[in-house]
Write a protein that holds these residues in place. Structure first.
Motif, PDB file in Angstrom:
ATOM      1  N   THR A  13       4.403 -17.713  15.975  1.00 40.11           N
ATOM      2  CA  THR A  13       4.258 -16.263  16.085  1.00 40.11           C
ATOM      3  C   THR A  13       5.222 -15.739  17.133  1.00 40.11           C
ATOM      4  O   THR A  13       5.339 -16.309  18.212  1.00 40.11           O
ATOM      5  CB  THR A  13       2.817 -15.878  16.479  1.00 40.11           C
ATOM      6  OG1 THR A  13       1.917 -16.356  15.472  1.00 40.11           O
ATOM      7  CG2 THR A  13       2.656 -14.367  16.619  1.00 40.11           C
ATOM      8  N   SER A 111       3.020 -12.988   7.955  1.00 41.45           N
ATOM      9  CA  SER A 111       1.946 -12.046   8.258  1.00 41.45           C
ATOM     10  C   SER A 111       2.284 -11.298   9.534  1.00 41.45           C
ATOM     11  O   SER A 111       2.446 -11.911  10.587  1.00 41.45           O
ATOM     12  CB  SER A 111       0.620 -12.792   8.417  1.00 41.45           C
ATOM     13  OG  SER A 111      -0.408 -11.880   8.761  1.00 41.45           O
ATOM     14  N   MET A 113       0.952  -8.608  12.169  1.00 37.06           N
ATOM     15  CA  MET A 113      -0.296  -7.996  12.628  1.00 37.06           C
ATOM     16  C   MET A 113      -0.028  -6.997  13.751  1.00 37.06           C
ATOM     17  O   MET A 113       0.800  -7.252  14.627  1.00 37.06           O
ATOM     18  CB  MET A 113      -1.257  -9.067  13.140  1.00 37.06           C
ATOM     19  CG  MET A 113      -1.579 -10.171  12.151  1.00 37.06           C
ATOM     20  SD  MET A 113      -2.547  -9.626  10.736  1.00 37.06           S
ATOM     21  CE  MET A 113      -4.120  -9.313  11.526  1.00 37.06           C
ATOM     22  N   GLU A 116      -5.804  -6.101  14.916  1.00 39.72           N
ATOM     23  CA  GLU A 116      -6.515  -6.851  13.862  1.00 39.72           C
ATOM     24  C   GLU A 116      -6.056  -6.474  12.452  1.00 39.72           C
ATOM     25  O   GLU A 116      -6.594  -6.988  11.476  1.00 39.72           O
ATOM     26  CB  GLU A 116      -8.029  -6.606  13.988  1.00 39.72           C
ATOM     27  CG  GLU A 116      -8.616  -7.084  15.309  1.00 39.72           C
ATOM     28  CD  GLU A 116      -8.500  -8.594  15.476  1.00 39.72           C
ATOM     29  OE1 GLU A 116      -8.767  -9.340  14.503  1.00 39.72           O
ATOM     30  OE2 GLU A 116      -8.127  -9.026  16.582  1.00 39.72           O
ATOM     31  N   ASP A 117      -5.078  -5.577  12.343  1.00 43.74           N
ATOM     32  CA  ASP A 117      -4.628  -5.081  11.041  1.00 43.74           C
ATOM     33  C   ASP A 117      -3.348  -5.763  10.588  1.00 43.74           C
ATOM     34  O   ASP A 117      -2.345  -5.761  11.310  1.00 43.74           O
ATOM     35  CB  ASP A 117      -4.373  -3.565  11.093  1.00 43.74           C
ATOM     36  CG  ASP A 117      -5.621  -2.771  11.415  1.00 43.74           C
ATOM     37  OD1 ASP A 117      -6.724  -3.191  10.984  1.00 43.74           O
ATOM     38  OD2 ASP A 117      -5.497  -1.744  12.098  1.00 43.74           O
ATOM     39  N   GLU A 118      -3.373  -6.328   9.368  1.00 46.28           N
ATOM     40  CA  GLU A 118      -2.148  -6.871   8.793  1.00 46.28           C
ATOM     41  C   GLU A 118      -1.348  -5.706   8.216  1.00 46.28           C
ATOM     42  O   GLU A 118      -1.809  -5.032   7.304  1.00 46.28           O
ATOM     43  CB  GLU A 118      -2.435  -7.904   7.703  1.00 46.28           C
ATOM     44  CG  GLU A 118      -1.153  -8.537   7.180  1.00 46.28           C
ATOM     45  CD  GLU A 118      -1.396  -9.631   6.173  1.00 46.28           C
ATOM     46  OE1 GLU A 118      -0.941 -10.766   6.405  1.00 46.28           O
ATOM     47  OE2 GLU A 118      -2.041  -9.343   5.141  1.00 46.28           O
ATOM     48  N   ALA A 121       3.108  -8.215   5.006  1.00 53.51           N
ATOM     49  CA  ALA A 121       2.840  -9.496   4.362  1.00 53.51           C
ATOM     50  C   ALA A 121       4.091  -9.872   3.587  1.00 53.51           C
ATOM     51  O   ALA A 121       4.829  -9.000   3.124  1.00 53.51           O
ATOM     52  CB  ALA A 121       1.641  -9.400   3.423  1.00 53.51           C
TER      53      ALA A 121
END
Length: 135
Positions: A13, A111, A113, A116-118, A121
């Protein structure tokens, strides 16, 4: 030459807060002067809190995660993104690349983010670097 290869499930990440500086650099690179991206008032008139981040600038964060995951000797062969919503300046994107499977290439799920929201994608395929042979 034998390339090191990450294992299925391994991930990296990379986090970055998108700023006016990135916006300016990308405007210069792309030549895109769309109001949503370069005019705060136009962006706010569309309901955004600030200017929208260029989607490809946000997507570029995955290139760092992919390079760290695959290591030297690998390059991006294909990449695709889906953006769930506009990203605005000042938001921090956590771009994660996860190895989904390996064969002659590496297929990675992407992914992005914000909290907490993706919001992003996608998928990327990494291939070994090959030097063109003289014809």
């Amino acid at each position: 030459m034998t390339l090191s290869r990450p294992e299925t499930g391994q991930s990296v990440t990379f986090r970055k807060t998108m700023s006016v500086a990135e916006q300016g650099f990308f405007t210069g690179i792309s030549g895109n002067l769309g109001g949503l991206y370069v005019d705060r008032r136009q962006a706010q008139a569309q309901g955004l809190a600030d200017m929208a981040v260029f989607e490809l600038a946000a997507g570029a964060l995955f290139t760092t995660a992919l390079a760290r995951l695959a290591g030297p000797g690998w390059r991006i062969e294909a990449i695709s993104y889906r953006f769930a919503r506009a990203i605005v300046l000042g938001e921090t994107v956590a771009a994660t690349a996860t190895v989904a499977h390996t064969n002659g290439t590496l297929t990675c799920l992407l992914s992005g983010m914000i909290g907490e929201d993706e919001v992003i994608a996608g998928e990327a395929r990494m291939a070994p670097v090959r030097v063109a042979e003289d014809v």
